[in-house]
Design an enzyme around this catalytic site. Sequence first.
Site, PDB file in Angstrom:
ATOM      1  N   ASP A 179       0.877  -1.170   0.000  1.00 13.26           N
ATOM      2  CA  ASP A 179       0.000   0.000   0.000  1.00 13.26           C
ATOM      3  C   ASP A 179       0.916   1.222   0.000  1.00 13.26           C
ATOM      4  O   ASP A 179       1.530   1.538   1.015  1.00 13.26           O
ATOM      5  CB  ASP A 179      -0.892  -0.024   1.254  1.00 13.26           C
ATOM      6  CG  ASP A 179      -1.700   1.267   1.426  1.00 13.26           C
ATOM      7  OD1 ASP A 179      -1.683   2.117   0.508  1.00 13.26           O
ATOM      8  OD2 ASP A 179      -2.342   1.417   2.478  1.00 13.26           O
TER       9      ASP A 179
ATOM     10  N   LYS B 106       2.794  11.510  -3.458  1.00 14.66           N
ATOM     11  CA  LYS B 106       1.784  10.820  -4.262  1.00 14.66           C
ATOM     12  C   LYS B 106       0.903  11.824  -5.017  1.00 14.66           C
ATOM     13  O   LYS B 106       0.390  11.536  -6.087  1.00 14.66           O
ATOM     14  CB  LYS B 106       0.928   9.956  -3.336  1.00 14.66           C
ATOM     15  CG  LYS B 106       0.020   8.968  -4.035  1.00 14.66           C
ATOM     16  CD  LYS B 106      -0.587   8.039  -2.997  1.00 14.66           C
ATOM     17  CE  LYS B 106      -1.585   7.067  -3.591  1.00 14.66           C
ATOM     18  NZ  LYS B 106      -2.135   6.185  -2.553  1.00 14.66           N
TER      19      LYS B 106
ATOM     20  N   ASP C 268     -13.246   5.225   0.906  1.00 13.84           N
ATOM     21  CA  ASP C 268     -11.815   5.269   1.225  1.00 13.84           C
ATOM     22  C   ASP C 268     -11.318   6.713   1.213  1.00 13.84           C
ATOM     23  O   ASP C 268     -11.105   7.299   0.148  1.00 13.84           O
ATOM     24  CB  ASP C 268     -11.065   4.414   0.186  1.00 13.84           C
ATOM     25  CG  ASP C 268      -9.554   4.388   0.423  1.00 13.84           C
ATOM     26  OD1 ASP C 268      -9.075   5.076   1.350  1.00 13.84           O
ATOM     27  OD2 ASP C 268      -8.863   3.690  -0.336  1.00 13.84           O
TER      28      ASP C 268
END
Lengths: 617, 170
Positions: free
Chosen positions: A24, A81, A202
């Site tokens: 992850d 990210k 999420d």
Amino acid sequence: MSTFQIDFSQSDAAQKSSKIVGIDLGTTNSLVAVMDLTGPRILSGIVPSVVSVKKNDEIVAGKEARELLITQPERTVYSVKRLMGRGLNDIGEELKLFPFRIAPESQRVLRLQLGDVLMTPPEVSAHILLKLKHDAEAALGEPVTQAVITVPAYFNDAQRQATKDAGRIAGLEVLRLVNEPTAAALAYGLDKRKEGIVAVYDLGGGTFDISILRLHEGIFEVLATNGDTHLGGDDIDHLLMRIALDEIHTEWGEDISSDSTAVQLLRRGVIQAKEELSFVPETVIRLEYNGKTYARRLALDVFDKIIQPIVDKTLGPCRDCIKDSGVTVDQIDEVVMVGGSTRIPLVRSAVERLFRAKPHTELNPDEVVALGAAVQAGILSGAVQNQLLLDVTPLSLGIETMGGLVSKLIHRNSTIPASATEQFTTAVDGQTNVLIHVVQGERELVKDCRSLARFDLKGIPPMPAGLARIEVRFLIDANGILNVTAKDLRAGREISRDVKPSYGLTEEQVEAMILESFEKAEEDLTERQLREARVEADAVLVAVEKARQEEAFLSLSNEERAAIDTAVNELIVVQNGDNHLLIRDKIDGVDKATQNLAEAIINSVAEKALKGSKIDA
Amino acid sequence: MPFEFYEALGLEPKLALDVEDLRRRFYQRSRESHPDLAGSEAEDRMALLNDAFRTLRDPVLRAQYFLQQNGIELSKDVPPELLEEVFELNMALEEIRGGDESALPQLEGARNRFAGMQKEIDLELEAIGARVDSGDKTALEQVRSALNRRKYISNLLRDVDKELNVHLSN
């Protein structure tokens, strides 16, 4: 547990084939997990997604880098990210919020300036992956070369490609990119619910995804997905930071917003306060800096008002997703909560209201994605049977047509792999190439969609306009990444194509980066393997010494005892050498020589057990 | 290959399909063809299977595909029976875009009428579909006409909804 048998079974582990890990790769934190006989398990602690270049140019990632964020903020990067797969012209918002230092020569690919070192976002991510790889190797005691990496479901093609590049740069073969909510559903589905319709909400550090899945007999079919790749806990931190910076300015008469150490300390305080508010009704945002103290009480109801707009921003994608999934809210059996930000009470109550169901929070929202990635790794390796993910592409794929319009070829929420073929021809006599512009997005105009790549189909034989017949096949693979092939139908052969990705690294750039990091990684690996082999040799020698004290040792023949002595001596001789393979070889030698001894001990243990005496002495 | 979507799911070309049966077949064949289980060389096979399931589970997409495989294309003209209604609707849309909101009730009325028509067409398609499946080739032309109307109406509905959304959210 002190039986001989168990000591030896550990040394066997080193000979098992290497495992595929699940990773992850998060905005704030990253984790690595693996599939065991009993299920998926996390391999080591959380690795903060932070990379720092030390003064001696050594690059570190994880907890150490997070500490350096305070002492050398200008050489440290976090939340990278958010920059994956993006170009200079679409990070304006990000630059306002993050202390990213973009090198001036950045063009199609961003370069971050960390001290004297320039790094692209995939390279920064590669350092996080490398840290995870090393942690996994240490925990497993064997090299790790293959991985499944998770990405936000709403990541576009460029963001996915950049993630895959990061894996390659870190020396990992990325067998599959899995969408984060889908991975979570996989972990959840194995553990809890096996049938029905499940929504996964999420909300992580920097991205938001919503997916709705149908679970049936081990098939996890994603019906629809939606989201926002720039929405998450980071945004909450920024809102609180802005308030605190303003107040500090007033209270101290000093603007600290350009003092990066102060800002990072404040950011730490803000995050701590935010996290506390998930458990207590009131907290304090605190900053002590240069002998001054800022302390602000923050009650939950005020916090809720501050973050309401962010929580509301997640609800639109949820409604669209429900609509696209073709199910009604009442048909959704459960909502699974993933990502650290779903601990926030306001998030939970908003989700509960929208889905009219109590959100499930039993699984650790920080770990569930990595666990799911490990399950997918198990599916690919064959360790997990009868489970299968059927995922979708989050965005429609189209090509540019006359007048800047988009002609859609593959619609969003199509199950992947998905393909479309389209025929093209020439517009001018003698034209030998055709340019195809591929875009991703839902809007009708090219300028409102995201440019993916330009494909130049070359080597078309010259002929009058409109006669050429070129068939182009667009395939979105199981990773959600586009592949394009072209065929000249008249000549019946493949047409070569030049791919110019609109954002991201070229193949050559990735290759160059791989070599560089590989050399270092190889060196590290050898060192580590040596260390591990020596540790194991120690363990084996201790075990043999212990076995010599057993009654069973006396039952061996003289030859067998001599063989054991020889093998043990050979191991002692090489144990402190530099060749881990030789050490392993001699460990094997001891294993073989003591095989009968081990059996004799097991038998005597069994006998004792039958007589009712204790095994664990 | 004609009707390859049907073949991919092991079915005879029919307009009427049991969607639950279709899903079962899709799941079962996915286990055989998904690249996760069958290797990357299965990618093309799985892509075809996905395209097939996506097309056939939707009655309208299925009927379109069915016609296309029979060599029949849909037309882009306004279906003559809708001409008058469409003319009035376009007038109302023009007025609203021009800032005159008095035509809004008219627009909502048209919206409901069109939505009703669409439901009727869906029922009609089912009935004609059964005739085609039992071998009546002449019914294909009626499928085409119904689909033309349906497609046209759904485009209209999209325009109307877009306009209504703008004005209702104001």
